[in-house]
Motif scaffolding. Structure first.
Motif, PDB file in Angstrom:
ATOM      1  N   ALA A 126      22.994 -50.351  -0.212  1.00 19.91           N
ATOM      2  CA  ALA A 126      22.379 -50.414   1.149  1.00 19.91           C
ATOM      3  C   ALA A 126      20.827 -50.101   1.094  1.00 19.91           C
ATOM      4  N   SER A 127      20.307 -49.419  -0.103  1.00 21.34           N
ATOM      5  CA  SER A 127      19.066 -49.184  -0.284  1.00 21.34           C
ATOM      6  C   SER A 127      18.276 -50.420  -0.989  1.00 21.34           C
ATOM      7  N   ASN A 128      18.997 -51.112  -1.447  1.00 21.51           N
ATOM      8  CA  ASN A 128      18.464 -52.508  -2.055  1.00 21.51           C
ATOM      9  C   ASN A 128      18.129 -53.353  -1.040  1.00 21.51           C
ATOM     10  N   GLU A 129      17.015 -53.149  -0.182  1.00 20.65           N
ATOM     11  CA  GLU A 129      16.814 -53.900   0.933  1.00 20.65           C
ATOM     12  C   GLU A 129      15.644 -54.936   0.679  1.00 20.65           C
ATOM     13  N   ILE A 130      15.775 -56.175   0.922  1.00 19.44           N
ATOM     14  CA  ILE A 130      14.803 -56.791   0.810  1.00 19.44           C
ATOM     15  C   ILE A 130      13.847 -56.826   1.969  1.00 19.44           C
ATOM     16  N   GLY A 131      12.530 -56.990   1.620  1.00 13.21           N
ATOM     17  CA  GLY A 131      11.663 -56.796   2.540  1.00 13.21           C
ATOM     18  C   GLY A 131      11.073 -55.239   2.688  1.00 13.21           C
ATOM     19  N   SER A 132      11.549 -54.484   1.818  1.00 14.28           N
ATOM     20  CA  SER A 132      11.310 -52.802   1.811  1.00 14.28           C
ATOM     21  C   SER A 132      10.123 -53.028   0.568  1.00 14.28           C
ATOM     22  N   ALA A 133       9.515 -51.742   0.132  1.00 12.19           N
ATOM     23  CA  ALA A 133       8.705 -51.736  -0.976  1.00 12.19           C
ATOM     24  C   ALA A 133       9.540 -51.774  -1.969  1.00 12.19           C
ATOM     25  N   LYS A 134      10.747 -51.159  -2.092  1.00 10.87           N
ATOM     26  CA  LYS A 134      11.659 -51.019  -3.391  1.00 10.87           C
ATOM     27  C   LYS A 134      12.242 -52.478  -3.639  1.00 10.87           C
ATOM     28  N   GLY A 135      12.502 -53.200  -2.506  1.00  6.41           N
ATOM     29  CA  GLY A 135      13.090 -54.394  -2.558  1.00  6.41           C
ATOM     30  C   GLY A 135      12.303 -55.394  -3.387  1.00  6.41           C
ATOM     31  N   LEU A 136      10.781 -55.558  -2.824  1.00  4.90           N
ATOM     32  CA  LEU A 136       9.917 -56.252  -3.215  1.00  4.90           C
ATOM     33  C   LEU A 136       9.530 -56.095  -4.782  1.00  4.90           C
ATOM     34  N   VAL A 137       9.686 -54.920  -5.178  1.00  4.82           N
ATOM     35  CA  VAL A 137       9.565 -54.522  -6.601  1.00  4.82           C
ATOM     36  C   VAL A 137      10.883 -55.024  -7.478  1.00  4.82           C
ATOM     37  N   ALA A 138      11.765 -55.001  -7.043  1.00  2.00           N
ATOM     38  CA  ALA A 138      12.997 -55.503  -7.721  1.00  2.00           C
ATOM     39  C   ALA A 138      12.865 -56.915  -7.818  1.00  2.00           C
ATOM     40  N   LEU A 139      12.696 -57.400  -6.569  1.00  2.66           N
ATOM     41  CA  LEU A 139      12.844 -59.073  -6.584  1.00  2.66           C
ATOM     42  C   LEU A 139      11.960 -59.698  -7.801  1.00  2.66           C
ATOM     43  N   TRP A 186      16.937 -50.904 -18.534  1.00  2.00           N
ATOM     44  CA  TRP A 186      16.304 -51.551 -17.419  1.00  2.00           C
ATOM     45  C   TRP A 186      17.383 -52.639 -16.653  1.00  2.00           C
ATOM     46  N   ARG A 187      18.457 -53.058 -17.455  1.00  2.00           N
ATOM     47  CA  ARG A 187      19.275 -53.984 -16.653  1.00  2.00           C
ATOM     48  C   ARG A 187      20.193 -53.236 -15.926  1.00  2.00           C
ATOM     49  N   GLU A 188      20.271 -51.952 -15.830  1.00  2.00           N
ATOM     50  CA  GLU A 188      21.082 -51.019 -14.719  1.00  2.00           C
ATOM     51  C   GLU A 188      20.316 -50.805 -13.578  1.00  2.00           C
ATOM     52  N   TRP A 189      18.911 -51.016 -13.772  1.00  2.00           N
ATOM     53  CA  TRP A 189      18.050 -50.787 -12.476  1.00  2.00           C
ATOM     54  C   TRP A 189      19.069 -51.610 -11.076  1.00  2.00           C
ATOM     55  N   PHE A 190      18.737 -50.688 -10.142  1.00  2.00           N
ATOM     56  CA  PHE A 190      19.336 -51.159  -8.665  1.00  2.00           C
ATOM     57  C   PHE A 190      20.883 -51.743  -8.699  1.00  2.00           C
TER      58      PHE A 190
END
Length: 320
Positions: free
Chosen positions: A174-187, A304-308
């Motif tokens: 649930a923390s992998n949210e698109i629109g959040s700062a973390k989500g933007l970095v991940a995408l 790094w492939r285990e991130w998120f």
């Protein structure tokens, strides 16, 4: 009068999920719908926004970076806590959870996916990520997990044969949210995957070739190799991955003055060395740059492939 075609409630849910997904992405990014759909609903192209120029308007430049999306829209989501445990490197053996070593408890969406979809994603390889995106209409958020990595790092090491069932439950943080700062970095990180993997291949090739270069040729060869990779646009656009930026800075120093300056000898002591010894230290400094570059793909696969992902390593590394 005979009945006509009907629009189901699920169609309305899907429509709302599509609107929500597009709304959560940065406005300049381009979303392209895939039809017919064989497991991929959308491709997303990432754009970089530059500050407003003389015209007073910002510009948006494509980075040539893409990822795929399988979108699932849910009206009443199933969100429950998941305890994640420590484990070893699953690239070197099957998963063995350390039940006496709980790392964290995290909230996840539980979504059953057809194994045919998961097998299709596995068959694609890892070059361009496929993200499962949950459009949660109740909480008005979209959360994601990378299916390529989930198959490789969770399903394959966890099951003797994950394809022996019709469905497998996928946990989406649930923390992998698109629109959040973390989500933007991940995408942004996922979208860079294809160009990073291509660069990693070149780094390992160059490092290997430098080992074979004759002493008289290695300087010229290193200069040529350095110029070939200096033009990559990710050196200054990977703030989420410090080792890449660190080695990009070393490469820049090497091209400017012939040394990456990883080894910094005392100047007075260095001056007392023979020319042969000084040449040896210079060569070691340059070769260290390519050794570190050639290590990047190993770190990418191991860490790094285990991130998120909902794994112990994924949780610790993604929260740093």
């Amino acid at each position: 009068m005979s009945s006509t075609k009907k629009r189901t409630h699920q169609h309305l849910i899907d429509q709302d999920g599509q609107f929500l997904f597009r709304e959560k992405l940065p406005k300049p990014w381009v979303v392209r719908e895939y039809r017919p759909d064989y497991g991929l609903d959308y491709s997303v192209e990432v754009f970089k926004t530059t500050e407003a120029g003389p015209s007073g308007r910002s510009t948006h430049e494509t980075l040539g970076e893409h990822f795929f999306v399988q979108l699932k829209s849910i009206e009443d989501p199933d969100i429950r806590p998941l305890t994640i445990y420590g484990r070893g490197n699953v690239e070197k053996g099957s998963e063995r959870l350390k039940r006496d070593d709980p790392v964290a408890t995290v909230d996840t969406y539980r979504f059953p996916l057809e194994v045919s979809l998961l097998a299709t994603v596995e068959r694609m390889g890892i070059g361009i990520p496929v993200l499962l995106v949950i459009a949660d209409l109740k909480n008005q958020r979209c959360c994601f997990v990378c299916l390529n990595d989930y198959v490789d790092k969770v399903l394959v090491p966890r099951h003797e044969d994950y394809t022996d069932a019709g469905h497998r439950t996928v946990h989406v943080l649930a923390s992998n949210e698109i629109g959040s700062a973390k989500g933007l970095v991940a995408l942004r990180w996922y979208a860079k995957r294809a160009k990073l993997l291509a660069a990693f291949q070149r780094f390992t090739y160059q490092y290997s070739e430098l080992q074979w270069a004759e002493d008289a040729d290695w300087k010229e060869l290193a200069q040529y190799f350095g110029k070939r990779i200096a033009s990559y646009d990710f050196w200054d656009d990977t703030e989420m991955c410090e080792p890449i930026r660190y080695n990009g800075a070393g490469l820049k120093r090497f091209l400017q003055d012939g040394r990456p300056h990883y080894f910094k000898p005392n100047q007075e002591a260095f001056a007392k060395l023979s020319l042969e010894q000084q040449e040896y230290m210079l060569k070691a400094d340059v070769f260290e740059l390519w050794r570190l570059l050639a290590l990047l793909p190993k770190t990418y696969e191991d860490v790094w492939r285990e991130w998120f992902l909902p794994t112990a390593l994924g949780h610790v590394a993604s929260e740093l």
